[in-house]
Design an enzyme around this catalytic site. Structure first.
Site, PDB file in Angstrom:
ATOM      1  CB  CYS A  14      -0.902  -0.020   1.231  1.00 47.47           C
ATOM      2  SG  CYS A  14      -1.852   1.506   1.454  1.00 47.47           S
ATOM      3  CG  PHE A  15      -0.173   4.266  -2.850  1.00 49.13           C
ATOM      4  CD1 PHE A  15      -1.255   4.338  -2.011  1.00 49.13           C
ATOM      5  CD2 PHE A  15      -0.415   4.374  -4.225  1.00 49.13           C
ATOM      6  CE1 PHE A  15      -2.551   4.526  -2.492  1.00 49.13           C
ATOM      7  CE2 PHE A  15      -1.696   4.560  -4.724  1.00 49.13           C
ATOM      8  CZ  PHE A  15      -2.761   4.640  -3.849  1.00 49.13           C
TER       9      PHE A  15
END
Length: 246
Positions: free
Chosen positions: A70-71
């Site tokens: 997840c960024f």
């Protein structure tokens, strides 16, 4: 920016990422501590510095594009790194037409949730960026999964923007594997010549703007603490926030 409960996430997204905020943060931490063994993200591990790196360069800027799950968390880590002037969440590894959250979330577009890191090479090197990436920003032994998120869009990948970056990344992965400092071989892929597309505004600075959001509390705040603990000389308390791009 919309608050988390106002964001209409795609129905196909893995529910664990977005159901976490329904429980109080303290309750989530308690459940995690009673149930599973500590994850890489919870503990971190200071890995050796790259033996091959770029020389310091004054009066210039450089860019790194990294994907590690997840960024939100990867962006959050690098916003707290000295020498970084910008960290932008986005998509790399696919084309422009499908570089949108609803499409990328299906895992069928070839994109990975990524972060474009702009930095001052006179203050921090590309190699040190990679060292922090492998040590605290994600688990490099996992390829298509990080924490509760699974799929090719969450793969561990480096998108070098030059032949020199590709050389440094390849050498560093070989160095870590040779030293056997991790419990398994590095699964991170090197994918050159890829475009980067900024993500939607509500994804930018998500950790900085939503520090009590359940997913952030469990999966990402430990990364910030590990950065502070393992890289005290590179840590800064006040994050540099992403510019508006989209």
């Amino acid at each position: 920016m919309a608050r988390p409960h106002e964001i209409a996430f795609p129905a196909g997204k893995r529910a664990r990422r977005y159901l976490a905020p329904l429980l109080p943060a303290a309750a989530i931490i308690g459940l995690v501590s009673l149930g599973a063994a500590p994850s890489f993200a919870m503990e971190g591990k200071q890995l050796p510095a790259p033996a091959i790196d770029e020389p310091a360069s004054q009066g210039a800027t450089d860019t790194a594009v990294l994907a590690g799950g997840c960024f939100w968390g990867v962006q959050g880590v690098f916003e707290h790194v000295k020498g970084v002037t910008s960290a932008v969440s986005g998509y790399a590894g696919g084309g422009m037409a499908q570089a949108h959250y609803a499409d990328v979330s299906t895992g069928a577009t070839g994109h990975a949730e990524s972060v474009r890191i702009t930095f001052d090479p006179g203050k921090i090197s590309y190699g040190r960026i990679l060292q922090i990436f492998f040590s605290v920003a994600h688990d490099p032994t996992q390829h298509n999964r990080q924490g509760p998120d699974e799929g090719t869009q969450y793969r561990s990948a480096i998108f070098p923007i030059s032949a020199e970056q590709a050389k440094i990344a390849k050498a560093y992965i070989a160095q870590l594997n040779s030293a056997r400092v991790l419990e398994a071989p590095v699964a991170t892929t090197i994918e050159p010549s890829r475009l980067f597309f900024p993500a939607e505004p509500y994804h930018q600075d998500f950790l900085a703007r939503n520090p009590t959001y359940g997913y952030i509390v469990v999966n990402d705040l430990p990364k910030i603490e590990n950065l502070k603990r393992l890289f005290p000389n590179e840590y800064r308390a006040d994050p540099v926030l992403a510019p508006a791009e989209r």
